[in-house]
Design an enzyme around this catalytic site. Sequence first.
Site, PDB file in Angstrom:
ATOM      1  N   GLU A  47       1.077  -0.701  -0.638  1.00  0.00           N
ATOM      2  CA  GLU A  47      -0.198   0.237   0.046  1.00  0.00           C
ATOM      3  C   GLU A  47       0.576   1.505   0.049  1.00  0.00           C
ATOM      4  OE1 GLU A  47      -2.831   3.163  -0.097  1.00  0.00           O
ATOM      5  OE2 GLU A  47      -1.552   2.579   1.976  1.00  0.00           O
ATOM      6  N   CYS A  78       3.791  -2.720  -8.633  1.00  0.00           N
ATOM      7  CA  CYS A  78       2.356  -2.172  -7.635  1.00  0.00           C
ATOM      8  C   CYS A  78       3.211  -1.257  -6.970  1.00  0.00           C
ATOM      9  CB  CYS A  78       2.081  -3.329  -7.765  1.00  0.00           C
ATOM     10  SG  CYS A  78       0.410  -2.862  -7.002  1.00  0.00           S
ATOM     11  N   ARG A 108      -2.958   5.971  -9.191  1.00  0.00           N
ATOM     12  CA  ARG A 108      -2.768   4.564  -8.101  1.00  0.00           C
ATOM     13  C   ARG A 108      -4.007   3.639  -7.894  1.00  0.00           C
ATOM     14  NH1 ARG A 108      -4.450   6.128  -3.171  1.00  0.00           N
ATOM     15  NH2 ARG A 108      -3.812   4.536  -1.705  1.00  0.00           N
ATOM     16  N   HIS A 202       1.735  -8.564 -10.013  1.00  0.00           N
ATOM     17  CA  HIS A 202       3.093  -9.039  -9.079  1.00  0.00           C
ATOM     18  C   HIS A 202       3.478 -10.179  -9.736  1.00  0.00           C
ATOM     19  CE1 HIS A 202       1.605  -6.921  -4.996  1.00  0.00           C
ATOM     20  NE2 HIS A 202       0.537  -6.546  -5.657  1.00  0.00           N
ATOM     21  N   GLU A 204       6.169 -11.203  -8.716  1.00  0.00           N
ATOM     22  CA  GLU A 204       6.225 -12.119  -7.517  1.00  0.00           C
ATOM     23  C   GLU A 204       5.492 -13.084  -6.639  1.00  0.00           C
ATOM     24  OE1 GLU A 204       5.208  -9.578  -7.244  1.00  0.00           O
ATOM     25  OE2 GLU A 204       4.828  -8.843  -5.707  1.00  0.00           O
TER      26      GLU A 204
END
Length: 252
Positions: A47, A78, A108, A202, A204
């Site tokens: 975040e 992100c 965002r 993402h 990962e």
Amino acid sequence: MVVGVLALQGSFNEHIAALRRLGVKGVEIRKPEQLQNVSSLIIPGGESTTMAKLAEYHKLFPALREFVKMGKPVWGTCAGLIFLANKADGQKIGGQDLVGGIDCTVHRNFFGSQIQSFEAELSVPKLASKEGGPETFRGVFIRAPAVLEVGPDVEVLADYPVPSNKVLYSSSTVEIQEENAMPEKKVIVAVKQGNLLGTAFHPELTADTRWHSYFLKLTGEVGEGTSSSIVAVEGEDLSFNQQPKIDLPIFQ
Ligand SMILES: NC(=O)CC[C@H](N)C(=O)O
């Protein structure tokens, strides 16, 4: 080669695990001075407002900006992409500091709120031409940002089609019911400028390590190490090609 992973909040463990699968050591970065020991840096998802507050608290912004200025490879996923953008729309009241470096504007929460998170097969011809493997990559988008505008020096590595009846308002995409909706519009979800890489999704969280491998090669480009200098993690298999191909999000 030791890769730093900003470890204030978010998916830093998952990035370190992905690096380990490639035989590369990832170290957690929480203090400015720790950046001196690494040749490249990953800023994970999480975040971005919270991460920015923690970065501010730990006085990390000047060191992060310096790291970027020195031309060292930095990859933001992100929330990390938001950090690396020169401009971010849809910020919380009071805004947040950015590291900057990629000449782009991000939104965002472009794709909406947490429950509008999704997965999609992305076309990634440039990644595939460098790293081999399939022409697509499974993008995991979690309350994801998107890149709205890029400057002339930014290379677009992936985009994603959104129906054009999804119109962007200040904080999220809002669907308008229209009879004659326009055709699909593409939004940018992966960018590169020099040694800076940004992905809105993402990697990962998948077993496909090609984005990590692609990023590791940027370190070679600045002459601070080559693939032969990769530090093997004991007991780990170094070869990407020998990794099992599982295309479901997975954390190993
Ligand atoms: N998965 C993520 O990193 C989400 C980022 C989130 N949109 C933010 O503003 O920080």
